[in-house]
Write a protein that holds these residues in place. Structure first.
Motif, PDB file in Angstrom:
ATOM      1  N   GLY A  23       0.820  -1.215   0.000  1.00  0.00           N
ATOM      2  CA  GLY A  23       0.000   0.000   0.000  1.00  0.00           C
ATOM      3  C   GLY A  23       0.846   1.253   0.000  1.00  0.00           C
ATOM      4  N   SER A  27      -1.666   5.450  -9.052  1.00  0.00           N
ATOM      5  CA  SER A  27      -1.846   3.999  -9.086  1.00  0.00           C
ATOM      6  C   SER A  27      -2.980   3.513  -8.196  1.00  0.00           C
ATOM      7  CB  SER A  27      -0.548   3.284  -8.702  1.00  0.00           C
ATOM      8  OG  SER A  27      -0.288   3.455  -7.330  1.00  0.00           O
ATOM      9  N   MET A  28      -3.287   4.253  -7.163  1.00  0.00           N
ATOM     10  CA  MET A  28      -4.336   3.800  -6.257  1.00  0.00           C
ATOM     11  C   MET A  28      -5.635   4.574  -6.454  1.00  0.00           C
ATOM     12  SD  MET A  28      -2.161   2.788  -2.891  1.00  0.00           S
ATOM     13  CE  MET A  28      -3.521   1.973  -2.114  1.00  0.00           C
ATOM     14  N   GLY A  37       2.227   1.700  -3.364  1.00  0.00           N
ATOM     15  CA  GLY A  37       1.137   2.190  -4.214  1.00  0.00           C
ATOM     16  C   GLY A  37       0.899   3.678  -4.042  1.00  0.00           C
ATOM     17  N   LEU A  38       0.977   4.151  -2.797  1.00  0.00           N
ATOM     18  CA  LEU A  38       0.800   5.586  -2.545  1.00  0.00           C
ATOM     19  C   LEU A  38       1.936   6.411  -3.149  1.00  0.00           C
ATOM     20  CD1 LEU A  38      -0.468   5.705   1.152  1.00  0.00           C
ATOM     21  CD2 LEU A  38      -1.771   6.291  -0.914  1.00  0.00           C
TER      22      LEU A  38
END
Length: 148
Positions: free
Chosen positions: A31, A40-41, A34-35
């Motif tokens: 996560g 992407s999130m 991803g951040l």
């Protein structure tokens, strides 16, 4: 088996702690990465408006290092059966719960992921408490390795 005999061997509880900690570590690290990957999130930057953060870099780093790192440390210490294993598992569980509360306060709204990670943090604490003997008739002690 008598009424006071444990019905869940400690080795199974330790295995569950390792599994949950591993899941949480991978999720937090993934996560956080991803951040750090713009777009992407799919979380718009205005979600953290007023939080003091102007980008997701610091929240991502906190997620990776604090949440992912303590979860990973909890797993490593439990695999090695280190004396501090239960401390780190409890610390990681509390950190996960606090992270979810703060995230809910900052972002607002509730998602299924919030529920999942709140539950995994809470379950870590319950398993630690069981291994510490709070439920001695349920879990065999750490001293006997979970044998009956």
């Amino acid at each position: 088996m008598t009424e006071t005999d444990p019905w869940i061997p400690a080795r199974l509880v330790r295995g569950a702690l390792i599994g949950i900690g591993g899941f949480n570590a991978l999720s937090a690290i993934g996560g956080g990465i991803g951040l750090l990957t713009p777009g992407s999130m799919g979380i718009p930057i205005d979600v953290i408006a007023g939080s003091g953060f102007t980008s997701y870099v610091w929240p991502a780093m906190l997620l990776i290092v604090v949440i992912g790192g303590t979860q990973l440390l909890a797993v490593i210490t439990e695999v090695r059966r280190a004396a501090a294993a239960l401390f780190w598992a409890a610390f990681a569980g509390f950190a996960m719960i606090i992270w979810i509360f703060v995230e809910l306060a900052v972002m607002g709204g509730f998602s299924a992921l919030h529920g999942i990670y709140f539950a995994t943090g809470t379950l870590q604490l319950i398993l630690v408490f069981a291994l510490l003997g709070i439920a001695p008739s349920v879990v065999a002690s750490r001293r006997d390795g979970g044998r009956r």
